[in-house]
Scaffold this motif. Structure first.
Motif, PDB file in Angstrom:
ATOM      1  N   UNK A 190       0.969  -1.143   0.168  1.00  0.00           N
ATOM      2  CA  UNK A 190       0.130   0.079  -0.084  1.00  0.00           C
ATOM      3  C   UNK A 190       0.979   1.470   0.057  1.00  0.00           C
ATOM      4  N   UNK A 191       2.189   1.261   0.617  1.00  0.00           N
ATOM      5  CA  UNK A 191       2.842   2.491   0.676  1.00  0.00           C
ATOM      6  C   UNK A 191       3.687   2.582  -0.732  1.00  0.00           C
ATOM      7  N   UNK A 192       3.572   1.686  -1.679  1.00  0.00           N
ATOM      8  CA  UNK A 192       4.437   1.647  -2.697  1.00  0.00           C
ATOM      9  C   UNK A 192       5.740   0.985  -2.583  1.00  0.00           C
ATOM     10  N   UNK A 193       6.229   0.444  -3.985  1.00  0.00           N
ATOM     11  CA  UNK A 193       7.278  -0.491  -3.790  1.00  0.00           C
ATOM     12  C   UNK A 193       8.653   0.068  -3.311  1.00  0.00           C
TER      13      UNK A 193
ATOM     14  N   UNK B 253      -0.618  -2.550  10.796  1.00  0.00           N
ATOM     15  CA  UNK B 253      -2.072  -3.143  11.103  1.00  0.00           C
ATOM     16  C   UNK B 253      -1.425  -4.671  11.706  1.00  0.00           C
ATOM     17  N   UNK B 254      -2.653  -5.132  12.388  1.00  0.00           N
ATOM     18  CA  UNK B 254      -2.626  -6.620  12.712  1.00  0.00           C
ATOM     19  C   UNK B 254      -2.552  -7.400  11.436  1.00  0.00           C
ATOM     20  N   UNK B 255      -3.593  -7.030  10.414  1.00  0.00           N
ATOM     21  CA  UNK B 255      -3.524  -7.690   9.084  1.00  0.00           C
ATOM     22  C   UNK B 255      -2.235  -7.679   8.270  1.00  0.00           C
ATOM     23  N   UNK B 256      -1.555  -6.632   8.396  1.00  0.00           N
ATOM     24  CA  UNK B 256      -0.246  -6.550   7.873  1.00  0.00           C
ATOM     25  C   UNK B 256       0.593  -7.543   8.485  1.00  0.00           C
ATOM     26  N   UNK B 257       0.578  -7.386   9.358  1.00  0.00           N
ATOM     27  CA  UNK B 257       1.796  -8.610  10.284  1.00  0.00           C
ATOM     28  C   UNK B 257       1.320  -9.752  10.142  1.00  0.00           C
TER      29      UNK B 257
END
Length: 111
Positions: A53-56, A77-81
């Motif tokens: 989401x933050x870009x490559x 986020x927990x989802x990202x982790x």
């Protein structure tokens, strides 16, 4: 002076192992892989670059480094982790039995 890996090899297999372990993500990065360290774990996020989401560029800039501080500072986020788990590299890549050479870095992506 002598290259760090050569000096470590002369100091014994354990010193060589730890010098190699620190350099493995950088070697992978030289071959086009985006491998970074978060805490005690290493991740190959090469296939996730376009989906980040933050870009490559954030992941690419962290290739071959310990990105723990940056990762934590963003407040993922927990989802990202949870998503990150699928990119974890097996510990076997970073362990070597006494007298055994460490594994090679991954092959170049264009191979």
């Amino acid at each position: 002076g002598e290259p760090p890996r050569a000096a470590a090899a002369e100091a014994g297999w354990r010193a060589f192992y730890y010098a190699f372990r620190r350099s493995w993500p950088a070697l992978a990065a030289e071959r086009g892989h985006v491998v970074l360290q978060l805490g005690d774990q290493y991740y190959d996020v090469t296939t996730y670059l376009d989906d980040h989401p933050g870009g490559p560029e954030y992941l690419s800039d962290a290739a071959g480094t310990d990105a723990t501080g940056a990762f934590d500072a963003v407040g993922h986020s927990v989802r990202a982790r949870e998503l990150l788990r699928q990119f974890a590299l097996p510990e076997e890549l970073f362990s070597a039995a006494e007298g055994e050479p460490p594994p090679p870095p991954p092959p170049p992506l264009d191979a």
